[in-house]
Design an enzyme around this catalytic site. Structure first.
Site, PDB file in Angstrom:
ATOM      1  N   ASP A  46       0.855  -1.196   0.000  1.00 35.54           N
ATOM      2  CA  ASP A  46       0.000   0.000   0.000  1.00 35.54           C
ATOM      3  C   ASP A  46       0.888   1.242   0.000  1.00 35.54           C
ATOM      4  O   ASP A  46       2.046   1.190   0.420  1.00 35.54           O
ATOM      5  CB  ASP A  46      -0.849   0.049   1.278  1.00 35.54           C
ATOM      6  CG  ASP A  46      -1.980  -0.964   1.283  1.00 35.54           C
ATOM      7  OD1 ASP A  46      -2.283  -1.537   0.223  1.00 35.54           O
ATOM      8  OD2 ASP A  46      -2.556  -1.181   2.367  1.00 35.54           O
TER       9      ASP A  46
ATOM     10  N   ARG B 165      -1.379  -0.784  -8.318  1.00 38.31           N
ATOM     11  CA  ARG B 165      -2.751  -0.338  -8.003  1.00 38.31           C
ATOM     12  C   ARG B 165      -2.742   1.187  -8.100  1.00 38.31           C
ATOM     13  O   ARG B 165      -1.910   1.840  -7.495  1.00 38.31           O
ATOM     14  CB  ARG B 165      -3.134  -0.740  -6.578  1.00 38.31           C
ATOM     15  CG  ARG B 165      -4.460  -0.114  -6.130  1.00 38.31           C
ATOM     16  CD  ARG B 165      -4.664  -0.186  -4.617  1.00 38.31           C
ATOM     17  NE  ARG B 165      -4.630  -1.527  -4.118  1.00 38.31           N
ATOM     18  CZ  ARG B 165      -4.204  -1.851  -2.891  1.00 38.31           C
ATOM     19  NH1 ARG B 165      -3.789  -0.916  -2.052  1.00 38.31           N
ATOM     20  NH2 ARG B 165      -4.184  -3.103  -2.496  1.00 38.31           N
TER      21      ARG B 165
HETATM   22  C1  LIG Z   1      -8.741  -1.396  -3.080  1.00 35.60           C
HETATM   23  C2  LIG Z   1      -8.319  -0.049  -2.623  1.00 35.60           C
HETATM   24  C3  LIG Z   1      -7.063   0.132  -2.085  1.00 35.60           C
HETATM   25  C4  LIG Z   1      -6.626   1.396  -1.694  1.00 35.60           C
HETATM   26  N1  LIG Z   1      -5.335   1.569  -1.277  1.00 35.60           N
HETATM   27  C5  LIG Z   1      -4.890   2.807  -0.984  1.00 35.60           C
HETATM   28  C6  LIG Z   1      -3.532   3.055  -0.692  1.00 35.60           C
HETATM   29  O1  LIG Z   1      -2.683   2.164  -0.697  1.00 35.60           O
HETATM   30  N2  LIG Z   1      -3.159   4.338  -0.415  1.00 35.60           N
HETATM   31  C7  LIG Z   1      -4.060   5.381  -0.416  1.00 35.60           C
HETATM   32  O2  LIG Z   1      -3.653   6.526  -0.169  1.00 35.60           O
HETATM   33  N3  LIG Z   1      -5.356   5.150  -0.672  1.00 35.60           N
HETATM   34  C8  LIG Z   1      -5.796   3.910  -0.963  1.00 35.60           C
HETATM   35  N4  LIG Z   1      -7.114   3.712  -1.262  1.00 35.60           N
HETATM   36  C9  LIG Z   1      -8.098   4.791  -0.989  1.00 35.60           C
HETATM   37  C10 LIG Z   1      -8.260   5.696  -2.176  1.00 35.60           C
HETATM   38  O3  LIG Z   1      -7.091   6.465  -2.330  1.00 35.60           O
HETATM   39  C11 LIG Z   1      -9.447   6.629  -1.992  1.00 35.60           C
HETATM   40  O4  LIG Z   1      -9.239   7.409  -0.879  1.00 35.60           O
HETATM   41  C12 LIG Z   1     -10.763   5.912  -1.837  1.00 35.60           C
HETATM   42  O5  LIG Z   1     -10.844   4.833  -2.706  1.00 35.60           O
HETATM   43  C13 LIG Z   1     -11.925   6.854  -2.144  1.00 35.60           C
HETATM   44  O6  LIG Z   1     -11.797   7.336  -3.441  1.00 35.60           O
HETATM   45  P1  LIG Z   1     -12.766   6.911  -4.628  1.00 35.60           P
HETATM   46  O7  LIG Z   1     -11.929   6.737  -5.843  1.00 35.60           O
HETATM   47  O8  LIG Z   1     -13.562   5.736  -4.256  1.00 35.60           O
HETATM   48  O9  LIG Z   1     -13.617   8.216  -4.854  1.00 35.60           O
HETATM   49  P2  LIG Z   1     -14.586   9.035  -3.875  1.00 35.60           P
HETATM   50  O10 LIG Z   1     -14.996  10.213  -4.671  1.00 35.60           O
HETATM   51  O11 LIG Z   1     -13.973   9.254  -2.553  1.00 35.60           O
HETATM   52  O12 LIG Z   1     -15.793   8.054  -3.662  1.00 35.60           O
HETATM   53  C14 LIG Z   1     -16.693   7.756  -4.719  1.00 35.60           C
HETATM   54  C15 LIG Z   1     -17.966   7.252  -4.074  1.00 35.60           C
HETATM   55  O13 LIG Z   1     -17.715   6.030  -3.367  1.00 35.60           O
HETATM   56  C16 LIG Z   1     -18.468   5.983  -2.168  1.00 35.60           C
HETATM   57  N5  LIG Z   1     -17.554   5.960  -1.007  1.00 35.60           N
HETATM   58  C17 LIG Z   1     -16.221   6.202  -1.035  1.00 35.60           C
HETATM   59  N6  LIG Z   1     -15.707   6.050   0.197  1.00 35.60           N
HETATM   60  C18 LIG Z   1     -16.729   5.723   1.008  1.00 35.60           C
HETATM   61  C19 LIG Z   1     -16.841   5.413   2.394  1.00 35.60           C
HETATM   62  N7  LIG Z   1     -15.770   5.390   3.189  1.00 35.60           N
HETATM   63  N8  LIG Z   1     -18.052   5.102   2.896  1.00 35.60           N
HETATM   64  C20 LIG Z   1     -19.140   5.091   2.102  1.00 35.60           C
HETATM   65  N9  LIG Z   1     -19.097   5.362   0.773  1.00 35.60           N
HETATM   66  C21 LIG Z   1     -17.922   5.670   0.243  1.00 35.60           C
HETATM   67  C22 LIG Z   1     -19.348   7.214  -2.168  1.00 35.60           C
HETATM   68  O14 LIG Z   1     -20.553   6.885  -2.816  1.00 35.60           O
HETATM   69  C23 LIG Z   1     -18.553   8.189  -3.019  1.00 35.60           C
HETATM   70  O15 LIG Z   1     -19.349   9.179  -3.579  1.00 35.60           O
HETATM   71  C24 LIG Z   1      -7.533   2.484  -1.743  1.00 35.60           C
HETATM   72  C25 LIG Z   1      -8.807   2.314  -2.295  1.00 35.60           C
HETATM   73  C26 LIG Z   1      -9.196   1.083  -2.746  1.00 35.60           C
HETATM   74  C27 LIG Z   1     -10.546   0.943  -3.372  1.00 35.60           C
END
Ligand SMILES: Cc1cc2nc3c(=O)[nH]c(=O)nc-3n(C[C@H](O)[C@H](O)[C@H](O)COP(=O)(O)OP(=O)(O)OC[C@H]3O[C@@H](n4cnc5c(N)ncnc54)[C@H](O)[C@@H]3O)c2cc1C
Length: 298
Positions: A115, A166
């Site tokens: 990560d 990723r």
């Molecule tokens: C498999 C995976 C691994 C990841 N690994 C890392 C990493 O190593 N380092 C890092 O910095 N980040 C990591 N992340 C987190 C990532 O950077 C984002 O912060 C996170 O995925 C939210 O961004 P989004 O692209 O889903 O968009 P967003 O705009 O945040 O979310 C899109 C939609 O998803 C839904 N949603 C998102 N989060 C939530 C929540 N917590 N509860 C309820 N609904 C929600 C909502 O409907 C929102 O409108 C990871 C994410 C995923 C999916």
């Protein structure tokens, strides 16, 4: 406001994002995901560790995860946080711990993804990734964050390794000199990074719940004529399940990130910070505690 919220309330609100305290909990979640034709990646929560022994214990816990994945016939790899393996204590300790996990994964024909954490760890994380790849460990992938301004340069400088990456938006709070702050800017850089990674022939995990990015991701892999095993989508346990199910029905690979363990606090805060509905829950709870209820105040 989140750090001011009482820990028991954070725990309660964040339960949907964490499999539970034990490896058995994580395995139960992965088994269900596998039955729904989804893959898993198991995360041993541990970024809050303080000592070398705790870091070694997290590495040991990962080695146990591989044994259990194999014994239970689960389709899952693991994700590790380098701070949990001791990155902030000592680079060499972290390298030793990570290498022990990667060797165990290789022995069991499995894979480890590192990560990406906050920007104070980016250089060391990419350095350690390169170190281990150059030492011959092929079963190792990394994460890049679309909000960082440096990410396209990082893709270029990792190119010779043809890394498995990723790509996600990034969740840590970073200053504007280092990270794009606008929602649209981050989305655009996500797409640029995804295209650059695919141009460099990398295997990409498209990690997002953002409907727009999921659609763009779908469009990009279709336009490039990529086969099902040449990329995957990734989502976090407890988020956007219906969106994930749709991807699976359409024939895409989807991997679910499944955290478990006792060190749940920091991960929970980040998930709550992103939940669009959380401000409402917390406001209601805080008001409930500040304003005495009618019945009780009579
Ligand atoms: C498999 C995976 C691994 C990841 N690994 C890392 C990493 O190593 N380092 C890092 O910095 N980040 C990591 N992340 C987190 C990532 O950077 C984002 O912060 C996170 O995925 C939210 O961004 P989004 O692209 O889903 O968009 P967003 O705009 O945040 O979310 C899109 C939609 O998803 C839904 N949603 C998102 N989060 C939530 C929540 N917590 N509860 C309820 N609904 C929600 C909502 O409907 C929102 O409108 C990871 C994410 C995923 C999916």
């Amino acid at each position: 406001m989140l750090p001011a919220v009482p820990k028991p309330l954070v725990h309660m609100l964040a339960q949907r994002y964490i499999a539970g305290p034990t490896l058995e909990d994580a395995c139960r979640v992965v088994k269900t995901a596998n039955a729904e034709h989804k893959l898993g990646t198991i995360d041993v929560l541990g970024e809050e560790i303080r000592t070398r022994d705790e870091a070694r214990a997290i590495a040991g816990a990962y080695r146990d995860v591989f044994e259990t994945i194999e014994r239970q016939g689960l389709d899952s790899n693991v994700s590790v946080k380098l701070t949990g393996l001791g990155l902030k204590l000592d680079y060499d300790l972290c390298r030793e711990n990570l290498e022990s996990v990667v060797r165990e994964a290789a022995r069991r024909n499995n894979f480890v993804r590192i990560d990406m954490e906050d920007s104070s760890t980016t250089d060391d994380t990419l350095r350690l990734y390169r170190d281990l790849r150059e030492a011959g460990h092929e079963n190792l992938g990394v994460v890049l964050q679309a909000y960082l301004r440096r990410t396209l340069d990082d893709i270029r400088s990792l190119g010779d390794l043809r890394p498995s990456v990723r790509i996600c938006k990034g969740i840590y709070v970073e200053p504007p000199e280092l990270a794009y702050q606008g929602y649209g800017e981050v989305r655009s850089n996500f797409i640029r990074a995804l295209e650059a990674l695919l141009d460099a022939d990398c295997y990409v995990g498209i990690a997002t719940h953002d409907e727009w990015l999921v659609s763009e991701g779908r469009r990009i892999v279709a336009r490039r004529g990529l086969g099902r095993d040449e990329y995957e989508f990734q989502m976090l346990y407890g988020i956007a399940e219906a969106r994930g199910n749709r991807l699976v029905r359409e024939g895409h690979r989807l991997r679910i990130y499944v955290p478990f363990g006792e060190h749940w606090y920091a991960y929970s805060l980040r998930r709550l910070q992103e939940n669009p509905k959380i401000a409402g829950y917390i406001a209601a709870d805080t008001l409930g505690r500040l304003v005495p209820r009618r019945n009780g105040s009579a």
